[in-house]
Design a protein around this motif. Structure first.
Motif, PDB file in Angstrom:
ATOM      1  N   LEU A 515       0.836  -1.195   0.000  1.00 17.17           N
ATOM      2  CA  LEU A 515       0.000   0.000   0.000  1.00 17.17           C
ATOM      3  C   LEU A 515       0.880   1.258   0.000  1.00 17.17           C
ATOM      4  N   LYS A 516       2.029   1.155   0.620  1.00 14.23           N
ATOM      5  CA  LYS A 516       2.934   2.302   0.684  1.00 14.23           C
ATOM      6  C   LYS A 516       3.383   2.711  -0.714  1.00 14.23           C
ATOM      7  N   GLU A 517       3.750   1.715  -1.535  1.00 10.59           N
ATOM      8  CA  GLU A 517       4.247   2.035  -2.866  1.00 10.59           C
ATOM      9  C   GLU A 517       3.144   2.564  -3.780  1.00 10.59           C
ATOM     10  N   ILE A 518       1.983   1.946  -3.734  1.00 12.11           N
ATOM     11  CA  ILE A 518       0.888   2.395  -4.603  1.00 12.11           C
ATOM     12  C   ILE A 518       0.406   3.769  -4.172  1.00 12.11           C
ATOM     13  N   LYS A 519       0.551   4.059  -2.848  1.00 13.95           N
ATOM     14  CA  LYS A 519       0.181   5.393  -2.340  1.00 13.95           C
ATOM     15  C   LYS A 519       1.075   6.457  -2.973  1.00 13.95           C
ATOM     16  N   GLU A 520       2.366   6.146  -3.109  1.00 16.95           N
ATOM     17  CA  GLU A 520       3.291   7.098  -3.722  1.00 16.95           C
ATOM     18  C   GLU A 520       2.908   7.393  -5.170  1.00 16.95           C
ATOM     19  N   THR A 521       2.349   6.384  -5.852  1.00 17.85           N
ATOM     20  CA  THR A 521       1.938   6.553  -7.244  1.00 17.85           C
ATOM     21  C   THR A 521       0.667   7.374  -7.360  1.00 17.85           C
ATOM     22  N   LEU A 522      -0.264   7.189  -6.396  1.00 15.79           N
ATOM     23  CA  LEU A 522      -1.604   7.764  -6.541  1.00 15.79           C
ATOM     24  C   LEU A 522      -1.862   9.011  -5.701  1.00 15.79           C
ATOM     25  N   GLN A 529      -4.720   8.012   2.154  1.00 13.11           N
ATOM     26  CA  GLN A 529      -4.855   6.847   3.023  1.00 13.11           C
ATOM     27  C   GLN A 529      -5.802   7.204   4.163  1.00 13.11           C
ATOM     28  N   ILE A 530      -6.846   6.398   4.341  1.00 15.05           N
ATOM     29  CA  ILE A 530      -7.851   6.669   5.368  1.00 15.05           C
ATOM     30  C   ILE A 530      -7.789   5.656   6.501  1.00 15.05           C
ATOM     31  N   HIS A 531      -6.993   4.613   6.318  1.00 15.27           N
ATOM     32  CA  HIS A 531      -6.895   3.532   7.300  1.00 15.27           C
ATOM     33  C   HIS A 531      -5.618   2.772   6.960  1.00 15.27           C
ATOM     34  N   LYS A 532      -5.108   1.992   7.873  1.00  8.22           N
ATOM     35  CA  LYS A 532      -3.860   1.273   7.578  1.00  8.22           C
ATOM     36  C   LYS A 532      -4.002   0.312   6.405  1.00  8.22           C
ATOM     37  N   SER A 533      -5.248  -0.061   6.070  1.00  4.89           N
ATOM     38  CA  SER A 533      -5.467  -1.024   4.989  1.00  4.89           C
ATOM     39  C   SER A 533      -6.208  -0.442   3.791  1.00  4.89           C
ATOM     40  N   TYR A 534      -6.462   0.877   3.792  1.00  9.38           N
ATOM     41  CA  TYR A 534      -7.280   1.446   2.717  1.00  9.38           C
ATOM     42  C   TYR A 534      -6.663   2.726   2.168  1.00  9.38           C
ATOM     43  N   LEU A 535      -6.679   2.819   0.826  1.00  7.72           N
ATOM     44  CA  LEU A 535      -6.300   4.020   0.108  1.00  7.72           C
ATOM     45  C   LEU A 535      -7.509   4.422  -0.740  1.00  7.72           C
ATOM     46  N   LEU A 536      -7.968   5.687  -0.612  1.00  3.90           N
ATOM     47  CA  LEU A 536      -9.263   6.077  -1.173  1.00  3.90           C
ATOM     48  C   LEU A 536      -9.126   7.209  -2.183  1.00  3.90           C
ATOM     49  N   ASN A 537      -9.890   7.081  -3.291  1.00  2.00           N
ATOM     50  CA  ASN A 537     -10.061   8.177  -4.239  1.00  2.00           C
ATOM     51  C   ASN A 537     -11.099   9.126  -3.644  1.00  2.00           C
ATOM     52  N   LEU A 538     -10.657  10.311  -3.204  1.00  2.00           N
ATOM     53  CA  LEU A 538     -11.516  11.198  -2.423  1.00  2.00           C
ATOM     54  C   LEU A 538     -12.746  11.692  -3.183  1.00  2.00           C
ATOM     55  N   LYS A 539     -12.712  11.614  -4.512  1.00  2.00           N
ATOM     56  CA  LYS A 539     -13.873  12.108  -5.257  1.00  2.00           C
ATOM     57  C   LYS A 539     -15.098  11.220  -5.082  1.00  2.00           C
ATOM     58  N   TYR A 540     -14.888   9.967  -4.581  1.00  2.00           N
ATOM     59  CA  TYR A 540     -16.015   9.048  -4.432  1.00  2.00           C
ATOM     60  C   TYR A 540     -16.688   9.139  -3.058  1.00  2.00           C
ATOM     61  N   ILE A 541     -16.214  10.071  -2.186  1.00  2.20           N
ATOM     62  CA  ILE A 541     -16.839  10.215  -0.867  1.00  2.20           C
ATOM     63  C   ILE A 541     -18.244  10.803  -1.024  1.00  2.20           C
ATOM     64  N   ARG A 542     -19.176  10.146  -0.386  1.00  3.98           N
ATOM     65  CA  ARG A 542     -20.549  10.647  -0.376  1.00  3.98           C
ATOM     66  C   ARG A 542     -20.932  11.192   1.008  1.00  3.98           C
ATOM     67  N   ILE A 543     -20.627  10.411   2.061  1.00  3.83           N
ATOM     68  CA  ILE A 543     -20.901  10.815   3.441  1.00  3.83           C
ATOM     69  C   ILE A 543     -19.645  10.594   4.264  1.00  3.83           C
ATOM     70  N   LEU A 544     -19.304  11.579   5.103  1.00  4.20           N
ATOM     71  CA  LEU A 544     -18.097  11.493   5.932  1.00  4.20           C
ATOM     72  C   LEU A 544     -18.487  11.619   7.399  1.00  4.20           C
ATOM     73  N   ASN A 545     -18.209  10.583   8.200  1.00  2.00           N
ATOM     74  CA  ASN A 545     -18.439  10.600   9.642  1.00  2.00           C
ATOM     75  C   ASN A 545     -17.102  10.587  10.364  1.00  2.00           C
ATOM     76  N   SER A 546     -17.146  10.569  11.679  1.00  2.00           N
ATOM     77  CA  SER A 546     -15.900  10.627  12.448  1.00  2.00           C
ATOM     78  C   SER A 546     -15.120   9.322  12.388  1.00  2.00           C
ATOM     79  N   THR A 547     -15.799   8.179  12.196  1.00  2.00           N
ATOM     80  CA  THR A 547     -15.111   6.881  12.223  1.00  2.00           C
ATOM     81  C   THR A 547     -15.273   6.066  10.946  1.00  2.00           C
ATOM     82  N   ARG A 548     -16.075   6.534  10.036  1.00  2.00           N
ATOM     83  CA  ARG A 548     -16.247   5.818   8.772  1.00  2.00           C
ATOM     84  C   ARG A 548     -16.804   6.770   7.728  1.00  2.00           C
ATOM     85  N   LEU A 549     -16.773   6.317   6.454  1.00  2.00           N
ATOM     86  CA  LEU A 549     -17.309   7.123   5.369  1.00  2.00           C
ATOM     87  C   LEU A 549     -17.998   6.218   4.365  1.00  2.00           C
TER      88      LEU A 549
END
Length: 578
Positions: A515-522, A529-549
């Motif tokens: 995930l570290k390497e692909i993060k550098e690319t994207l 990065q929104i979590h230790k296991s997730y990298l997110l394209n921010l344009k797809y956010i619809r709802i944002l809460n304090s602990t999940r989206l």
């Protein structure tokens, strides 16, 4: 001035002599031309000899404007250049022959073959559109002349052009037209090459069942007419199909058929490639010893030939094979050798494969410094390809970033609103400050809501522009898969592998990476990065809460507090870049 009266007998004799001399000279020239044409036909695979005899034929034919000699001479010169890879020059010679339109009646066979060779040369030179036009003209001429056999051949040649342009369905339609003509003429033996082309196109469409049936048809006809060449071409293509279908045992049966044929005909390179493919099938079956034996056979053959790319491939395959047995130390030796050959032949694909494999072995040996170094080298190669493919889309990429910027600002404001609301409820316990906090957050939220409304209006305009931009930004994975970044929603880490989830695709694309390497690319493409296991394209956010989206398609993802500052940082960077 006095005129001397010539004896009538002398005059008649002189005229008779001149006429006979001219006739004899013409006869000698025609005979010599035919002799040279016959000799040149024996050297039809030798470009130097063809060039020499073509020049001699033209030298005799041009002064007398001997039509058949001109056609044959220019044909020989054109084909000589074609064999040497001078395709544009060959077209010039073919055109010199075709300018003599009377050749269509005087020497139809040479004239139509010249036209066909011109069309093929145009296709090989990369001018597929012009080549197609020429073949359609040949089809019309052949139809008018009642030459249905050449008509069928031209339909088949046209199909090859469309296949090379990745229009496989049109190619199959054209091949089938050729087959129907051959059927109407009762010429069964000519159908083998056309059925081969049909089978290849069907295989490229992943219609392996129909493709295999086409190759079986080739085998049946080839056996009937003793056409060994097409029979064994069909065996080879069947082996490829069966490997793609993961029917490795069946594929091996056809590959073993090829070896004696190649040995008998001394087709060395094809023989060694067959051993290489046998080894790959055994590797898929996890039969390590059998795979290694056949790789060694291919290696020895390539070494005799001095075929560097083949040697590089074998070292790469042996390296991958040894990795499967956890013998990473020996695997590295083979992969290092493959890197040397890949650099010698300047083959970036093979070089990239080696870097990725070397990174894997060093990672298994806990030498993370070297593992990272080779992954970095692989990423550089991928980025070079990525940059060259997408430089022309710079304006569209900038437009995309502007759209992402507005979308991310809206998401940021929504996030802030929710976080401050949460703080407001926590602050209830502080009775003394409650009035001040209520007023403060009421004023702040009113201002944010106003800004949020304005940004949404701006976003609507940018989204309209984005739809017109047709952005085609690509991400090249190590597995050779290619993804559109604009459709990539998020990346999930699962051990040593990553899952790439794209819009409209139910199943993710899986690739070995970190995930570290692909993060550098994207990270410069609007990803955070929104979590230790997730990298997110921010344009797809619809709802944002304090602990999940929640994403636009309804998918919920975890949001770690640790990465919230990073999201803000990305949003600010995107705003500055735009």
């Amino acid at each position: 001035m006095q005129f001397k009266i010539v004896n009538p007998l002398v005059l008649v004799f002189g005229l008779f002599f001149i006429a006979n001399f001219s006739y004899a000279q013409s006869s000698v020239n025609t005979s010599e031309i035919e002799q040279l044409v016959e000799i040149s036909s024996k050297y039809k695979r030798n470009p130097d000899s063809l060039h020499k005899y073509g020049q001699r034929i033209l030298a005799i034919s041009k002064p007398a404007e001997h039509l058949k000699g001109l056609l044959r001479g220019y044909y020989a010169m054109g084909y000589s250049n074609f064999l040497q890879g001078n395709y544009e020059k060959s077209v010039v010679f073919y055109d010199s022959a075709l300018v003599h339109k009377e050749g269509l009646k005087e020497d139809y066979k040479t004239y139509i073959n010249t036209w066909r060779n011109k069309a093929i040369a145009l296709a090989v030179a990369g001018n597929q559109k012009k080549s197609n036009e020429e073949f359609y003209t040949i089809i019309e001429i052949a139809k008018n002349e009642g030459d249905y056999e050449n008509m069928a051949r031209s339909y088949s040649d046209l199909g090859v052009g469309y296949k090379n342009s990745n229009d496989y369905k049109t190619a199959i339609d054209l091949y089938q037209k050729a087959i129907r003509i051959y059927d109407s003429l009762g010429i069964e033996k000519n159908k083998t090459s056309t059925f081969l082309n049909i089978g290849i196109a069907q295989g490229l469409l992943n219609d392996y069942h129909q493709s295999n049936q086409s190759f079986q048809e080739v085998i049946q006809i080839s056996k009937k007419y003793g056409n060994e060449r097409d029979e064994y071409r069909a065996y080879n293509n069947l082996a490829v199909n069966l490997t793609n279908q993961k029917a490795y045992d069946s594929s091996l049966q056809y590959l073993y058929k090829l070896i004696p044929y190649y040995k008998k005909n001394k087709v060395k390179k094809a023989e060694y490639l067959a051993y290489q493919n046998i080894g790959k099938n055994y590797a898929k079956l996890n039969k390590i010893d059998s795979a290694s034996i056949n790789y060694d056979r291919a290696y020895r053959g390539y070494k005799k030939m001095g075929y560097q790319f083949g040697l590089g491939q074998i070292h790469n395959l042996k390296g991958n094979l040894l990795q499967s047995t956890e013998d990473h130390t020996t695997a590295i030796k083979h992969l290092d050798s493959s890197v040397i050959y890949a650099k010698q032949v300047n083959h970036q694909g093979l070089l990239n494969d080696n870097y990725v494999a070397l990174s894997k072995s060093y990672e298994e040996l806990n030498d993370f410094e070297k593992a990272h170094r080779y992954l970095t080298e692989a990423r550089k190669l991928e980025n070079e390809t990525y940059t060259s493919e997408n430089a022309k889309n710079l304006n569209e990429i900038l437009t995309k970033h502007q759209v992402q910027e507005k979308d991310e600002e809206i998401s940021s404001l929504s996030k802030s609103k929710i976080l401050y609301q949460s703080n407001f409820y926590i602050a209830i316990v502080a009775v003394i400050l409650i009035c001040l906090l209520c007023y403060y957050y009421w004023k702040r939220n009113k201002q944010q809501n106003k800004e949020l409304t304005e940004l949404r209006e701006e976003l609507e305009d940018f989204q309209t522009e984005r739809k017109q931009a047709h952005v085609s930004n690509l991400l090249h994975l190590k597995s050779k898969a290619i993804l559109k970044i604009e459709q990539l929603m998020y990346v999930k880490s699962d051990g040593h592998y990553l899952e790439f989830y794209s819009e409209g695709n139910a199943k993710p694309e899986v690739d070995r990476n970190t995930l570290k390497e692909i993060k550098e690319t994207l990270e410069h493409e609007g990803f955070a990065q929104i979590h230790k296991s997730y990298l997110l394209n921010l344009k797809y956010i619809r709802i944002l809460n304090s602990t999940r989206l929640m994403l636009q398609d309804g998918t919920w993802l975890p949001l770690s507090r640790t990465y919230k500052p990073n999201i803000k940082k990305i949003l600010l960077q995107e705003q500055e870049n735009a």
